[in-house]
Design a protein around this motif. Structure first.
Motif, PDB file in Angstrom:
ATOM      1  N   GLU A  42      12.152  15.133  37.378  1.00 37.03           N
ATOM      2  CA  GLU A  42      11.857  13.828  37.961  1.00 37.03           C
ATOM      3  C   GLU A  42      12.084  13.814  39.470  1.00 37.03           C
ATOM      4  OE1 GLU A  42      14.734  10.655  37.456  1.00 37.03           O
ATOM      5  OE2 GLU A  42      13.109   9.250  37.024  1.00 37.03           O
ATOM      6  N   THR A  43      13.271  14.265  39.910  1.00 41.51           N
ATOM      7  CA  THR A  43      13.593  14.190  41.333  1.00 41.51           C
ATOM      8  C   THR A  43      12.833  15.212  42.163  1.00 41.51           C
ATOM      9  OG1 THR A  43      15.494  15.691  41.169  1.00 41.51           O
ATOM     10  CG2 THR A  43      15.899  13.352  40.765  1.00 41.51           C
ATOM     11  N   GLY A  44      12.288  16.238  41.503  1.00 38.35           N
ATOM     12  CA  GLY A  44      11.492  17.215  42.235  1.00 38.35           C
ATOM     13  C   GLY A  44      10.293  16.596  42.923  1.00 38.35           C
ATOM     14  N   LEU A  45       9.801  15.477  42.384  1.00 38.21           N
ATOM     15  CA  LEU A  45       8.654  14.790  42.984  1.00 38.21           C
ATOM     16  C   LEU A  45       8.998  14.206  44.350  1.00 38.21           C
ATOM     17  CD1 LEU A  45       7.409  12.812  39.832  1.00 38.21           C
ATOM     18  CD2 LEU A  45       6.439  14.927  40.757  1.00 38.21           C
ATOM     19  N   TRP A  46      10.289  14.041  44.622  1.00 35.98           N
ATOM     20  CA  TRP A  46      10.715  13.403  45.874  1.00 35.98           C
ATOM     21  C   TRP A  46      10.789  14.366  47.051  1.00 35.98           C
ATOM     22  CZ3 TRP A  46      15.529  10.774  43.218  1.00 35.98           C
ATOM     23  CH2 TRP A  46      15.063   9.824  42.286  1.00 35.98           C
ATOM     24  N   HIS A  47      10.428  15.616  46.840  1.00 37.16           N
ATOM     25  CA  HIS A  47      10.549  16.618  47.895  1.00 37.16           C
ATOM     26  C   HIS A  47       9.246  16.859  48.657  1.00 37.16           C
ATOM     27  CE1 HIS A  47      14.579  18.358  46.577  1.00 37.16           C
ATOM     28  NE2 HIS A  47      14.287  17.488  45.631  1.00 37.16           N
ATOM     29  N   TYR A  48       8.176  16.234  48.250  1.00 40.40           N
ATOM     30  CA  TYR A  48       6.894  16.484  48.903  1.00 40.40           C
ATOM     31  C   TYR A  48       5.956  15.288  48.721  1.00 40.40           C
ATOM     32  CZ  TYR A  48       5.453  17.526  44.099  1.00 40.40           C
ATOM     33  OH  TYR A  48       5.208  17.443  42.753  1.00 40.40           O
ATOM     34  N   HIS A  49       4.923  15.258  49.519  1.00 44.03           N
ATOM     35  CA  HIS A  49       3.872  14.252  49.404  1.00 44.03           C
ATOM     36  C   HIS A  49       2.555  14.965  49.698  1.00 44.03           C
ATOM     37  CE1 HIS A  49       2.034  10.226  49.570  1.00 44.03           C
ATOM     38  NE2 HIS A  49       1.308  10.725  50.560  1.00 44.03           N
ATOM     39  N   ASP A  50       1.888  15.400  48.666  1.00 43.26           N
ATOM     40  CA  ASP A  50       0.710  16.251  48.847  1.00 43.26           C
ATOM     41  C   ASP A  50      -0.528  15.462  49.266  1.00 43.26           C
ATOM     42  OD1 ASP A  50       2.038  18.548  48.245  1.00 43.26           O
ATOM     43  OD2 ASP A  50       1.366  18.660  46.159  1.00 43.26           O
TER      44      ASP A  50
ATOM     45  N   ASP B  73     -13.379  24.423  52.734  1.00 41.90           N
ATOM     46  CA  ASP B  73     -14.761  24.882  52.556  1.00 41.90           C
ATOM     47  C   ASP B  73     -15.794  23.798  52.841  1.00 41.90           C
ATOM     48  OD1 ASP B  73     -14.387  23.199  50.420  1.00 41.90           O
ATOM     49  OD2 ASP B  73     -14.599  24.745  48.871  1.00 41.90           O
ATOM     50  N   GLY B  74     -15.353  22.689  53.436  1.00 47.24           N
ATOM     51  CA  GLY B  74     -16.280  21.623  53.783  1.00 47.24           C
ATOM     52  C   GLY B  74     -16.523  20.601  52.691  1.00 47.24           C
ATOM     53  N   LYS B  75     -16.077  20.890  51.483  1.00 46.72           N
ATOM     54  CA  LYS B  75     -16.258  19.944  50.387  1.00 46.72           C
ATOM     55  C   LYS B  75     -15.171  18.856  50.448  1.00 46.72           C
ATOM     56  CE  LYS B  75     -18.101  23.496  47.272  1.00 46.72           C
ATOM     57  NZ  LYS B  75     -17.912  24.180  45.947  1.00 46.72           N
ATOM     58  N   PRO B  76     -15.478  17.655  49.964  1.00 48.70           N
ATOM     59  CA  PRO B  76     -14.462  16.603  49.972  1.00 48.70           C
ATOM     60  C   PRO B  76     -13.420  16.841  48.888  1.00 48.70           C
ATOM     61  CG  PRO B  76     -16.449  15.814  48.889  1.00 48.70           C
ATOM     62  CD  PRO B  76     -16.787  17.168  49.456  1.00 48.70           C
ATOM     63  N   PRO B  77     -12.141  16.575  49.166  1.00 42.67           N
ATOM     64  CA  PRO B  77     -11.112  16.716  48.133  1.00 42.67           C
ATOM     65  C   PRO B  77     -11.297  15.646  47.055  1.00 42.67           C
ATOM     66  CG  PRO B  77     -10.187  15.696  50.089  1.00 42.67           C
ATOM     67  CD  PRO B  77     -11.583  16.125  50.457  1.00 42.67           C
ATOM     68  N   LEU B  78     -10.934  15.981  45.835  1.00 40.21           N
ATOM     69  CA  LEU B  78     -11.119  15.072  44.711  1.00 40.21           C
ATOM     70  C   LEU B  78      -9.821  14.448  44.220  1.00 40.21           C
ATOM     71  CD1 LEU B  78     -13.682  17.163  42.619  1.00 40.21           C
ATOM     72  CD2 LEU B  78     -14.155  15.333  44.264  1.00 40.21           C
ATOM     73  N   ASN B  79      -8.681  14.998  44.636  1.00 34.35           N
ATOM     74  CA  ASN B  79      -7.391  14.510  44.158  1.00 34.35           C
ATOM     75  C   ASN B  79      -6.720  13.611  45.190  1.00 34.35           C
ATOM     76  OD1 ASN B  79      -6.960  16.251  41.588  1.00 34.35           O
ATOM     77  ND2 ASN B  79      -7.547  17.739  43.137  1.00 34.35           N
ATOM     78  N   LYS B  80      -5.759  12.836  44.730  1.00 35.07           N
ATOM     79  CA  LYS B  80      -4.942  12.017  45.623  1.00 35.07           C
ATOM     80  C   LYS B  80      -3.548  11.890  45.036  1.00 35.07           C
ATOM     81  CE  LYS B  80      -6.418   7.611  43.581  1.00 35.07           C
ATOM     82  NZ  LYS B  80      -7.024   6.280  43.864  1.00 35.07           N
ATOM     83  N   VAL B  81      -2.602  11.549  45.899  1.00 33.32           N
ATOM     84  CA  VAL B  81      -1.220  11.407  45.450  1.00 33.32           C
ATOM     85  C   VAL B  81      -1.103  10.178  44.549  1.00 33.32           C
ATOM     86  CG1 VAL B  81       1.175  11.130  46.156  1.00 33.32           C
ATOM     87  CG2 VAL B  81      -0.407  12.431  47.584  1.00 33.32           C
ATOM     88  N   GLU B  82      -0.464  10.343  43.431  1.00 32.87           N
ATOM     89  CA  GLU B  82      -0.226   9.229  42.524  1.00 32.87           C
ATOM     90  C   GLU B  82       1.238   9.231  42.100  1.00 32.87           C
ATOM     91  OE1 GLU B  82      -2.937   9.688  39.283  1.00 32.87           O
ATOM     92  OE2 GLU B  82      -4.699   9.084  40.448  1.00 32.87           O
ATOM     93  N   GLY B  83       1.825   8.059  42.017  1.00 30.38           N
ATOM     94  CA  GLY B  83       3.198   7.955  41.548  1.00 30.38           C
ATOM     95  C   GLY B  83       4.232   8.319  42.598  1.00 30.38           C
ATOM     96  N   GLU B  84       5.370   8.814  42.129  1.00 27.61           N
ATOM     97  CA  GLU B  84       6.503   9.111  42.992  1.00 27.61           C
ATOM     98  C   GLU B  84       6.211  10.289  43.917  1.00 27.61           C
ATOM     99  OE1 GLU B  84      10.099   7.741  42.649  1.00 27.61           O
ATOM    100  OE2 GLU B  84       8.706   6.139  42.111  1.00 27.61           O
ATOM    101  N   SER B  85       6.766  10.215  45.128  1.00 26.15           N
ATOM    102  CA  SER B  85       6.643  11.305  46.093  1.00 26.15           C
ATOM    103  C   SER B  85       7.760  11.155  47.108  1.00 26.15           C
ATOM    104  CB  SER B  85       5.279  11.261  46.800  1.00 26.15           C
ATOM    105  OG  SER B  85       5.253  10.229  47.786  1.00 26.15           O
ATOM    106  N   ALA B  86       7.745  12.012  48.110  1.00 29.87           N
ATOM    107  CA  ALA B  86       8.752  11.919  49.168  1.00 29.87           C
ATOM    108  C   ALA B  86       8.694  10.568  49.875  1.00 29.87           C
ATOM    109  CB  ALA B  86       8.553  13.043  50.173  1.00 29.87           C
ATOM    110  N   LEU B  87       7.517   9.969  49.951  1.00 27.25           N
ATOM    111  CA  LEU B  87       7.388   8.691  50.654  1.00 27.25           C
ATOM    112  C   LEU B  87       8.037   7.560  49.868  1.00 27.25           C
ATOM    113  CD1 LEU B  87       3.800   8.802  52.202  1.00 27.25           C
ATOM    114  CD2 LEU B  87       5.949   9.757  53.027  1.00 27.25           C
ATOM    115  N   THR B  88       7.833   7.528  48.555  1.00 33.93           N
ATOM    116  CA  THR B  88       8.478   6.484  47.765  1.00 33.93           C
ATOM    117  C   THR B  88       9.994   6.681  47.763  1.00 33.93           C
ATOM    118  OG1 THR B  88       8.115   7.774  45.734  1.00 33.93           O
ATOM    119  CG2 THR B  88       6.475   6.116  46.286  1.00 33.93           C
ATOM    120  N   ALA B  89      10.432   7.934  47.748  1.00 31.31           N
ATOM    121  CA  ALA B  89      11.867   8.214  47.773  1.00 31.31           C
ATOM    122  C   ALA B  89      12.485   7.769  49.099  1.00 31.31           C
ATOM    123  CB  ALA B  89      12.117   9.701  47.546  1.00 31.31           C
ATOM    124  N   MET B  90      11.813   8.054  50.210  1.00 26.72           N
ATOM    125  CA  MET B  90      12.339   7.651  51.512  1.00 26.72           C
ATOM    126  C   MET B  90      12.438   6.137  51.610  1.00 26.72           C
ATOM    127  SD  MET B  90      13.314  10.042  53.621  1.00 26.72           S
ATOM    128  CE  MET B  90      13.119   9.335  55.271  1.00 26.72           C
TER     129      MET B  90
END
Length: 288
Positions: free
Chosen positions: A81-89, A95-112
Protein backbone atom coordinates in the motif's frame (compact mmCIF):
# COMPACT_ATOMS: atom_id res chain seq x y z
CA UNK A 1 23.49 24.94 -28.22
CA UNK A 2 21.94 25.68 -24.82
CA UNK A 3 21.76 21.98 -23.98
CA UNK A 4 25.43 21.55 -24.90
CA UNK A 5 26.45 24.44 -22.65
CA UNK A 6 24.35 23.02 -19.82
CA UNK A 7 26.01 19.63 -20.15
CA UNK A 8 29.46 21.19 -20.24
CA UNK A 9 28.66 23.14 -17.06
CA UNK A 10 27.44 19.95 -15.42
CA UNK A 11 30.65 18.15 -16.35
CA UNK A 12 32.75 20.94 -14.86
CA UNK A 13 30.77 20.78 -11.63
CA UNK A 14 30.92 17.00 -11.61
CA UNK A 15 34.72 17.12 -11.95
CA UNK A 16 34.92 19.41 -8.94
CA UNK A 17 32.51 17.21 -6.98
CA UNK A 18 34.37 14.03 -7.92
CA UNK A 19 37.65 15.48 -6.68
CA UNK A 20 36.09 16.68 -3.45
CA UNK A 21 33.99 13.58 -2.78
CA UNK A 22 36.51 10.96 -3.87
CA UNK A 23 36.41 7.86 -1.74
CA UNK A 24 33.04 8.67 -0.16
CA UNK A 25 30.63 5.76 -0.02
CA UNK A 26 26.98 6.60 -0.23
CA UNK A 27 23.19 6.00 -2.39
CA UNK A 28 19.92 7.63 -3.48
CA UNK A 29 18.83 4.38 -2.04
CA UNK A 30 20.07 5.44 1.41
CA UNK A 31 22.94 7.89 1.03
CA UNK A 32 21.24 10.09 -1.54
CA UNK A 33 18.20 10.43 0.70
CA UNK A 34 20.38 11.22 3.69
CA UNK A 35 22.29 13.83 1.70
CA UNK A 36 19.03 15.53 0.67
CA UNK A 37 18.01 15.66 4.33
CA UNK A 38 21.43 16.93 5.41
CA UNK A 39 21.32 19.70 2.80
CA UNK A 40 17.87 20.63 4.11
CA UNK A 41 18.96 20.55 7.76
CA UNK A 42 21.48 23.31 7.16
CA UNK A 43 18.72 25.54 5.78
CA UNK A 44 16.21 25.13 8.60
CA UNK A 45 15.00 27.97 10.76
CA UNK A 46 15.52 27.66 14.51
CA UNK A 47 11.77 27.06 14.98
CA UNK A 48 11.66 24.24 12.45
CA UNK A 49 14.86 22.70 13.78
CA UNK A 50 13.54 22.69 17.35
CA UNK A 51 10.26 21.02 16.37
CA UNK A 52 12.03 18.37 14.30
CA UNK A 53 14.40 17.58 17.15
CA UNK A 54 11.43 17.24 19.52
CA UNK A 55 9.57 14.94 17.11
CA UNK A 56 12.58 12.67 16.61
CA UNK A 57 13.82 12.73 20.20
CA UNK A 58 11.70 9.76 21.27
CA UNK A 59 12.06 7.73 18.08
CA UNK A 60 12.95 4.23 19.30
CA UNK A 61 14.67 3.21 16.06
CA UNK A 62 18.41 4.06 16.08
CA UNK A 63 18.45 3.68 12.29
CA UNK A 64 16.01 6.57 11.74
CA UNK A 65 16.19 8.88 14.78
CA UNK A 66 18.01 11.81 13.14
CA UNK A 67 16.72 13.95 10.30
CA UNK A 68 19.24 12.47 7.87
CA UNK A 69 18.52 8.85 8.79
CA UNK A 70 14.76 9.48 9.03
CA UNK A 71 14.81 10.00 5.27
CA UNK A 72 15.22 6.23 4.82
CA UNK A 73 12.38 5.14 7.11
CA UNK A 74 9.73 5.09 4.35
CA UNK A 75 11.81 2.52 2.45
CA UNK A 76 12.45 0.49 5.60
CA UNK A 77 8.71 0.20 6.28
CA UNK A 78 7.41 0.02 2.70
CA UNK A 79 4.38 -2.17 2.07
CA UNK A 80 2.26 -2.88 -1.00
CA UNK A 81 0.00 0.00 0.00
CA UNK A 82 2.61 2.57 1.06
CA UNK A 83 4.81 1.75 -1.92
CA UNK A 84 2.40 3.79 -4.04
CA UNK A 85 3.47 6.90 -2.12
CA UNK A 86 7.02 6.84 -3.47
CA UNK A 87 6.30 7.88 -7.05
CA UNK A 88 3.85 9.61 -9.36
CA UNK A 89 4.15 8.16 -12.84
CA UNK A 90 3.51 10.51 -15.72
CA UNK A 91 3.17 8.23 -18.74
CA UNK A 92 4.96 9.21 -21.94
CA UNK A 93 6.34 7.68 -25.12
CA UNK A 94 9.45 8.35 -27.17
CA UNK A 95 8.06 7.05 -30.48
CA UNK A 96 5.66 9.91 -31.19
CA UNK A 97 2.55 7.98 -30.20
CA UNK A 98 0.26 9.40 -27.50
CA UNK A 99 0.43 7.68 -24.09
CA UNK A 100 -2.67 5.71 -23.13
CA UNK A 101 -2.24 5.44 -19.36
CA UNK A 102 -2.67 7.95 -16.55
CA UNK A 103 -2.07 8.01 -12.82
CA UNK A 104 -5.02 6.72 -10.84
CA UNK A 105 -5.47 6.49 -7.10
CA UNK A 106 -2.76 6.96 -4.49
CA UNK A 107 0.65 8.36 -5.43
CA UNK A 108 3.42 10.53 -4.04
CA UNK A 109 1.22 13.58 -4.65
CA UNK A 110 -1.70 12.33 -2.58
CA UNK A 111 0.73 11.28 0.15
CA UNK A 112 2.40 14.70 0.21
CA UNK A 113 -0.97 16.42 0.50
CA UNK A 114 -1.95 14.17 3.41
CA UNK A 115 1.30 14.32 5.35
CA UNK A 116 1.92 18.05 5.00
CA UNK A 117 -1.46 18.62 6.62
CA UNK A 118 -0.60 16.27 9.49
CA UNK A 119 2.87 17.71 10.11
CA UNK A 120 1.52 21.26 10.12
CA UNK A 121 -1.21 20.37 12.64
CA UNK A 122 0.05 21.15 16.15
CA UNK A 123 -2.98 19.29 17.51
CA UNK A 124 -1.96 15.97 15.94
CA UNK A 125 -0.16 13.40 18.05
CA UNK A 126 3.63 13.30 18.22
CA UNK A 127 3.61 9.83 16.66
CA UNK A 128 1.44 10.96 13.73
CA UNK A 129 3.53 14.08 13.14
CA UNK A 130 6.80 12.14 13.37
CA UNK A 131 5.56 9.64 10.81
CA UNK A 132 4.40 12.49 8.57
CA UNK A 133 7.82 14.15 8.86
CA UNK A 134 9.58 10.95 7.85
CA UNK A 135 7.35 10.46 4.83
CA UNK A 136 7.78 14.06 3.69
CA UNK A 137 11.57 13.95 3.99
CA UNK A 138 11.65 10.75 1.95
CA UNK A 139 9.10 11.65 -0.71
CA UNK A 140 10.70 15.03 -1.44
CA UNK A 141 13.92 13.14 -2.13
CA UNK A 142 12.12 10.60 -4.31
CA UNK A 143 10.44 13.26 -6.44
CA UNK A 144 13.82 14.78 -7.30
CA UNK A 145 14.98 11.49 -8.80
CA UNK A 146 13.49 11.86 -12.30
CA UNK A 147 12.36 8.24 -12.64
CA UNK A 148 10.02 8.57 -9.66
CA UNK A 149 7.90 10.87 -11.84
CA UNK A 150 7.56 8.90 -15.08
CA UNK A 151 6.78 5.62 -16.79
CA UNK A 152 7.67 5.18 -20.45
CA UNK A 153 5.13 3.34 -22.57
CA UNK A 154 6.24 1.23 -25.54
CA UNK A 155 4.56 -1.33 -27.76
CA UNK A 156 6.34 -4.01 -25.73
CA UNK A 157 5.32 -2.39 -22.41
CA UNK A 158 1.91 -0.83 -23.06
CA UNK A 159 1.35 -0.31 -19.32
CA UNK A 160 4.67 1.49 -18.92
CA UNK A 161 8.13 0.50 -17.70
CA UNK A 162 7.50 1.23 -14.00
CA UNK A 163 9.79 4.23 -13.85
CA UNK A 164 12.59 2.52 -15.74
CA UNK A 165 12.50 -0.63 -13.59
CA UNK A 166 11.74 -2.64 -16.73
CA UNK A 167 14.33 -0.77 -18.83
CA UNK A 168 17.37 -3.02 -18.65
CA UNK A 169 20.97 -1.78 -18.63
CA UNK A 170 24.36 -3.42 -18.35
CA UNK A 171 26.20 -2.44 -15.19
CA UNK A 172 28.79 0.18 -16.19
CA UNK A 173 31.39 -1.04 -13.71
CA UNK A 174 31.98 -3.52 -10.94
CA UNK A 175 29.69 -1.65 -8.59
CA UNK A 176 28.13 -3.24 -5.54
CA UNK A 177 25.22 -3.47 -5.85
CA UNK A 178 25.33 -3.68 -9.65
CA UNK A 179 22.53 -1.74 -11.40
CA UNK A 180 20.63 -3.86 -13.92
CA UNK A 181 17.83 -1.39 -14.63
CA UNK A 182 17.69 2.26 -15.60
CA UNK A 183 15.79 3.03 -12.42
CA UNK A 184 18.37 1.50 -10.13
CA UNK A 185 21.18 3.18 -12.06
CA UNK A 186 19.58 6.52 -11.26
CA UNK A 187 18.78 5.51 -7.68
CA UNK A 188 22.55 5.16 -7.35
CA UNK A 189 23.01 8.61 -8.87
CA UNK A 190 24.73 6.87 -11.79
CA UNK A 191 27.60 6.19 -9.41
CA UNK A 192 27.50 9.48 -7.50
CA UNK A 193 25.83 7.75 -4.53
CA UNK A 194 26.66 4.27 -3.24
CA UNK A 195 25.31 2.44 -0.13
CA UNK A 196 26.20 3.62 3.38
CA UNK A 197 25.32 1.49 6.46
CA UNK A 198 22.85 2.64 9.09
CA UNK A 199 22.76 3.50 11.90
CA UNK A 200 25.42 5.97 10.96
CA UNK A 201 28.74 5.58 12.70
CA UNK A 202 30.64 8.83 13.34
CA UNK A 203 32.61 8.29 10.13
CA UNK A 204 29.43 7.74 8.12
CA UNK A 205 27.78 10.80 9.63
CA UNK A 206 30.87 12.84 8.83
CA UNK A 207 30.76 11.66 5.22
CA UNK A 208 27.08 12.52 4.77
CA UNK A 209 27.62 15.94 6.32
CA UNK A 210 30.68 16.46 4.15
CA UNK A 211 28.86 15.62 0.94
CA UNK A 212 25.98 17.92 1.88
CA UNK A 213 28.33 20.79 2.71
CA UNK A 214 30.25 20.32 -0.53
CA UNK A 215 27.05 20.26 -2.57
CA UNK A 216 25.84 23.46 -0.92
CA UNK A 217 29.18 25.04 -1.87
CA UNK A 218 29.16 23.80 -5.46
CA UNK A 219 25.45 24.44 -5.99
CA UNK A 220 24.68 27.50 -3.82
CA UNK A 221 21.03 28.44 -3.18
CA UNK A 222 21.27 31.37 -5.59
CA UNK A 223 21.71 28.89 -8.42
CA UNK A 224 18.14 27.68 -7.89
CA UNK A 225 15.50 30.40 -8.22
CA UNK A 226 13.01 27.52 -8.53
CA UNK A 227 13.57 26.56 -4.87
CA UNK A 228 10.47 28.56 -3.98
CA UNK A 229 8.33 26.20 -6.07
CA UNK A 230 6.86 23.93 -3.42
CA UNK A 231 4.11 22.28 -5.47
CA UNK A 232 5.12 18.60 -5.82
CA UNK A 233 3.11 18.35 -9.03
CA UNK A 234 5.47 20.88 -10.60
CA UNK A 235 8.42 18.77 -9.45
CA UNK A 236 7.05 15.80 -11.36
CA UNK A 237 6.90 17.92 -14.51
CA UNK A 238 10.60 18.70 -14.03
CA UNK A 239 11.24 14.96 -13.69
CA UNK A 240 9.34 14.32 -16.91
CA UNK A 241 11.41 16.93 -18.76
CA UNK A 242 14.69 15.47 -17.50
CA UNK A 243 13.52 11.97 -18.45
CA UNK A 244 12.58 13.01 -21.96
CA UNK A 245 15.76 15.00 -22.58
CA UNK A 246 18.37 12.95 -20.73
CA UNK A 247 17.43 9.88 -18.73
CA UNK A 248 16.16 7.77 -21.64
CA UNK A 249 18.85 8.92 -24.05
CA UNK A 250 20.71 5.59 -24.00
CA UNK A 251 19.73 2.40 -25.86
CA UNK A 252 17.95 -0.26 -23.85
CA UNK A 253 20.06 -3.23 -22.72
CA UNK A 254 23.26 -1.26 -23.32
CA UNK A 255 26.19 -0.29 -21.11
CA UNK A 256 25.97 3.45 -20.32
CA UNK A 257 28.79 5.46 -21.87
CA UNK A 258 31.13 7.53 -19.75
CA UNK A 259 29.57 10.68 -21.21
CA UNK A 260 26.11 9.52 -20.16
CA UNK A 261 27.34 8.60 -16.68
CA UNK A 262 29.10 11.95 -16.24
CA UNK A 263 25.98 13.92 -17.14
CA UNK A 264 23.74 11.62 -15.09
CA UNK A 265 26.01 11.93 -12.05
CA UNK A 266 26.10 15.72 -12.28
CA UNK A 267 22.33 15.82 -12.73
CA UNK A 268 21.82 13.56 -9.70
CA UNK A 269 24.05 15.76 -7.53
CA UNK A 270 22.20 18.85 -8.70
CA UNK A 271 18.78 17.29 -8.14
CA UNK A 272 19.71 16.10 -4.66
CA UNK A 273 20.81 19.61 -3.76
CA UNK A 274 17.67 21.23 -5.17
CA UNK A 275 15.59 18.65 -3.32
CA UNK A 276 17.36 19.56 -0.08
CA UNK A 277 16.74 23.27 -0.55
CA UNK A 278 13.07 22.67 -1.31
CA UNK A 279 12.72 20.32 1.65
CA UNK A 280 14.10 23.01 3.96
CA UNK A 281 11.73 25.60 2.51
CA UNK A 282 8.77 23.26 2.93
CA UNK A 283 9.64 22.30 6.51
CA UNK A 284 10.23 25.95 7.43
CA UNK A 285 6.77 26.76 6.07
CA UNK A 286 5.05 23.92 7.94
CA UNK A 287 6.92 24.32 11.23
CA UNK A 288 6.82 28.03 11.92
Amino acid sequence: MGAIKTRRAMRVKLTIATICLAGVAGAWIDTGHMVVAAVARDGLTSAARAQIQALLAEDPDPRTNTLAMSSCWADDTKTRETGLWHYHDIFFRTDGKPPLNKVEGESALTAMSRFTQVLGDRGASVIARREALKYIVHIVGDLHQPLHSVARETDALPKGDRGGNDFKVISPAEWEPAPRSLHFLWDMGAGAFMPTPRPLEPSGESKIDGIAAELRRIFPPGLFPQTAELDPKKWTQEGLKLSQELVYSLPESSRPSQVYLSVAQATSLRQATLGGYRLAALLNKLLR
